[in-house]
Design a protein around this motif. Structure first.
Motif, PDB file in Angstrom:
ATOM      1  N   ASP A  93      26.271  14.447  85.685  1.00  0.00           N
ATOM      2  CA  ASP A  93      25.780  15.763  86.070  1.00  0.00           C
ATOM      3  C   ASP A  93      26.058  16.025  87.545  1.00  0.00           C
ATOM      4  O   ASP A  93      26.308  15.097  88.328  1.00  0.00           O
ATOM      5  N   ALA A  94      25.966  17.322  87.929  1.00  0.00           N
ATOM      6  CA  ALA A  94      26.184  17.686  89.330  1.00  0.00           C
ATOM      7  C   ALA A  94      25.137  17.051  90.241  1.00  0.00           C
ATOM      8  O   ALA A  94      25.380  16.855  91.441  1.00  0.00           O
ATOM      9  N   THR A  95      23.967  16.726  89.698  1.00  0.00           N
ATOM     10  CA  THR A  95      22.935  16.048  90.496  1.00  0.00           C
ATOM     11  C   THR A  95      23.162  14.543  90.532  1.00  0.00           C
ATOM     12  O   THR A  95      22.378  13.819  91.147  1.00  0.00           O
ATOM     13  N   GLY A  96      24.199  14.083  89.856  1.00  0.00           N
ATOM     14  CA  GLY A  96      24.515  12.667  89.819  1.00  0.00           C
ATOM     15  C   GLY A  96      25.915  12.390  90.339  1.00  0.00           C
ATOM     16  O   GLY A  96      26.239  12.708  91.491  1.00  0.00           O
ATOM     17  N   ALA A 155      28.887  13.640  89.178  1.00  0.00           N
ATOM     18  CA  ALA A 155      29.934  14.624  88.891  1.00  0.00           C
ATOM     19  C   ALA A 155      30.825  14.816  90.114  1.00  0.00           C
ATOM     20  O   ALA A 155      30.326  14.967  91.232  1.00  0.00           O
ATOM     21  N   GLY A 156      32.133  14.763  89.903  1.00  0.00           N
ATOM     22  CA  GLY A 156      33.065  14.935  91.009  1.00  0.00           C
ATOM     23  C   GLY A 156      33.399  13.662  91.749  1.00  0.00           C
ATOM     24  O   GLY A 156      34.301  13.650  92.593  1.00  0.00           O
ATOM     25  N   TRP A 157      32.692  12.585  91.449  1.00  0.00           N
ATOM     26  CA  TRP A 157      33.003  11.315  92.098  1.00  0.00           C
ATOM     27  C   TRP A 157      34.246  10.712  91.441  1.00  0.00           C
ATOM     28  O   TRP A 157      34.293  10.547  90.218  1.00  0.00           O
ATOM     29  N   ASN A 158      35.232  10.380  92.251  1.00  0.00           N
ATOM     30  CA  ASN A 158      36.391   9.668  91.699  1.00  0.00           C
ATOM     31  C   ASN A 158      36.194   8.166  91.891  1.00  0.00           C
ATOM     32  O   ASN A 158      35.186   7.713  92.443  1.00  0.00           O
ATOM     33  N   LEU A 191      30.359   5.135  83.391  1.00  0.00           N
ATOM     34  CA  LEU A 191      29.288   6.027  83.837  1.00  0.00           C
ATOM     35  C   LEU A 191      29.707   7.488  83.705  1.00  0.00           C
ATOM     36  O   LEU A 191      28.904   8.346  83.304  1.00  0.00           O
ATOM     37  N   GLN A 192      30.951   7.784  84.018  1.00  0.00           N
ATOM     38  CA  GLN A 192      31.425   9.164  83.901  1.00  0.00           C
ATOM     39  C   GLN A 192      31.456   9.630  82.452  1.00  0.00           C
ATOM     40  O   GLN A 192      31.407  10.833  82.171  1.00  0.00           O
ATOM     41  N   ALA A 193      31.515   8.684  81.524  1.00  0.00           N
ATOM     42  CA  ALA A 193      31.568   9.032  80.106  1.00  0.00           C
ATOM     43  C   ALA A 193      30.181   9.208  79.491  1.00  0.00           C
ATOM     44  O   ALA A 193      30.067   9.586  78.320  1.00  0.00           O
ATOM     45  N   GLN A 194      29.123   8.938  80.255  1.00  0.00           N
ATOM     46  CA  GLN A 194      27.773   9.061  79.721  1.00  0.00           C
ATOM     47  C   GLN A 194      27.311  10.516  79.754  1.00  0.00           C
ATOM     48  O   GLN A 194      27.788  11.312  80.563  1.00  0.00           O
ATOM     49  N   PRO A 195      26.384  10.886  78.866  1.00  0.00           N
ATOM     50  CA  PRO A 195      25.911  12.283  78.826  1.00  0.00           C
ATOM     51  C   PRO A 195      25.315  12.707  80.163  1.00  0.00           C
ATOM     52  O   PRO A 195      24.585  11.952  80.811  1.00  0.00           O
ATOM     53  N   ALA A 196      25.655  13.920  80.571  1.00  0.00           N
ATOM     54  CA  ALA A 196      25.138  14.460  81.827  1.00  0.00           C
ATOM     55  C   ALA A 196      23.667  14.833  81.678  1.00  0.00           C
ATOM     56  O   ALA A 196      23.268  15.435  80.682  1.00  0.00           O
ATOM     57  N   VAL A 197      22.871  14.469  82.668  1.00  0.00           N
ATOM     58  CA  VAL A 197      21.446  14.806  82.696  1.00  0.00           C
ATOM     59  C   VAL A 197      21.137  15.401  84.066  1.00  0.00           C
ATOM     60  O   VAL A 197      21.413  14.775  85.092  1.00  0.00           O
ATOM     61  N   ALA A 198      20.600  16.608  84.082  1.00  0.00           N
ATOM     62  CA  ALA A 198      20.228  17.238  85.347  1.00  0.00           C
ATOM     63  C   ALA A 198      18.948  16.587  85.869  1.00  0.00           C
ATOM     64  O   ALA A 198      17.896  16.673  85.237  1.00  0.00           O
TER      65      ALA A 198
END
Length: 430
Positions: A87-90, A92-95, A138-145
């Motif tokens: 998620d964007a709060t986690g 997201a966007g991290w390479n 981790l990037q493949a896990q469901p996003a949680v806000a």
């Protein structure tokens, strides 16, 4: 007066300049490592996340898995773990490079130094290949806000700049980045065990001997000590009388790491969480490697604190409490009790290291909060012990603890009510 003011301003400017220089240095220090050329395996990433028990710290009680928010007690107050989902709060966007800098250097994507509540002295040992696999999973896990919860830290950690300068100073004293380097005198199995223990499984994050600043002697420091804010002691892995396993067989230790229960030894308290969330997931090869390394640690006895003055009346009272509350399960002589299959259902207290450890903290915690082994595939229905916190006051708890530490041939030393209250206070600081 004007000269004094000028000197003060110059000194303040020098201190501020030194603080910013220290901060800039710590944000840039460290060795680089190119992205792995090995194809990333999500299955391997999930296995590594399990070994590292990422969910253990990054999942709040009752919260979504890996969404952060769990309180982490530190000597400076309470930190709260961050969101590791996509998620964007986690994340997201991290390479992969961003994640590598965080796990290897302790530097976030935005340049902030991560608080050492994250076991950076251990995770820096992880290889780039493993870091990339972990990142992909981790990037493949469901996003949680789950927005980041503000830490509840004391001065100077309670401001953004103060925290960063303080962490930079802490790192200058206690953090040396570097991937685990195999010991040439040891074989591949021993080195794999060292890599797991010192790095991904971060055993020394609990079992090190920490100073007043929360620093230790590095990822191979297993002297043990009181866990800040929890009231439990992580016993020394050097001392066979504490938690050292040098005299255990390979088979016993591997079963214990996998199941949390073997040959009368049962994982309790925070270690039960570690077995359930980490070592129970290890494959046979990694269990054998960790066992090999842990059994090869040097043997060194820990210093024992001065016990309370022996008190016959206190122990006599404790003996009565034992007969009333404990003997039905643990036996009149502390021999334990077996179930219908012959397996030891309720552990023996006679000869128990939990009872005779240098600190009585863990024994007191178990009596107060109950004893609950992890439910694992190899030991799916462990027997539990109810908590006695609401039944025994401090004097009674001291009496029962003192009796156990002196009965059945033990020489653990007495505990008084003051020590019980001190340990309760240590457990309440969160």
């Amino acid at each position: 007066m004007k000269r004094l003011l000028t000197v003060f301003i110059v000194l303040a400017a020098l201190l501020v300049g030194a603080a910013f220089a220290l901060l800039a240095w710590q944000r840039s220090v460290g060795d680089a490592a190119p992205a792995s050329t090995t194809p990333v395996s999500l299955e391997r990433g999930g296995y590594l996340a399990a070994i590292g028990n990422c969910a253990g710290c990054h999942t709040a009680r009752g919260g979504s898995r890996l969404a952060g928010g769990r309180p982490i007690p530190t000597p400076f107050g309470t930190a709260f773990s961050t969101n590791l989902t996509s998620d964007a709060t986690g994340l997201a966007g991290w390479n992969a490079d961003d994640f590598w800098r965080a796990i290897h250097l302790g530097v976030s994507r935005d340049g902030r130094l991560l608080l050492p509540a994250h076991p950076i002295t251990n995770t820096t040992r992880i290889t780039r290949e493993d870091a990339d696999a972990l990142h992909a999973w981790l990037q493949a896990q469901p996003a949680v806000a789950a927005p980041r919860r503000a830490h509840e830290l004391r001065w100077p950690m309670n401001s953004a700049l103060g925290a960063q300068v303080a962490v930079a100073a802490w790192r200058a004293l206690h953090f040396r980045p570097g991937i685990y380097q195999p010991e040439p005198a040891q074989d591949a199995v021993w080195n794999r065990g060292a890599y797991l223990t010192q790095g991904l499984a971060h055993c020394s994050a609990c079992h090190s001997g920490r100073n007043v600043l929360g620093g230790d002697d590095g990822p191979a420091d297993f002297r043990g000590g009181l866990l800040a804010g929890l009231g439990w002691v992580a016993p020394s892995l050097y001392d066979p009388a504490e938690a050292g396993v040098q005299r255990w067989s390979d088979a016993t230790l591997q079963r214990w790491l996998r199941d949390g229960h073997a040959d009368g030894h049962t994982a309790q308290g925070p270690m039960a969480e570690v077995v359930l969330g980490s070592t129970a997931a290890m494959n046979d090869a990694d269990l054998a490697a960790m066992s090999r390394y842990l059994r090869d640690l040097p043997q060194q006895s820990v210093a024992r604190p001065e016990p309370a003055r022996p008190d016959a009346r206190r122990r006599e009272r404790g003996a009565g409490l034992y007969r009333e509350h404990c003997a039905a399960c643990h036996g009149a002589q502390g021999e334990g009790r077996r179930d219908d299959s012959g397996a030891l259902a309720y552990p023996a207290l006679a000869g128990s290291r939990l009872v005779t450890q240098a600190s009585a903290a863990n024994l007191i915690r178990v009596i107060e909060r109950g004893g609950f082994a992890p439910a694992t595939p190899g030991h799916p229905r462990p027997y539990g012990m109810p908590p006695f916190a609401g039944l025994l006051d401090a004097e009674e708890l001291a009496a029962l603890t003192s009796y156990l530490r002196g009965a059945f041939g033990h020489a653990g030393g007495d505990v008084d009510a003051v020590e019980v209250l001190r340990l309760r206070a240590a457990a309440a600081r969160r």
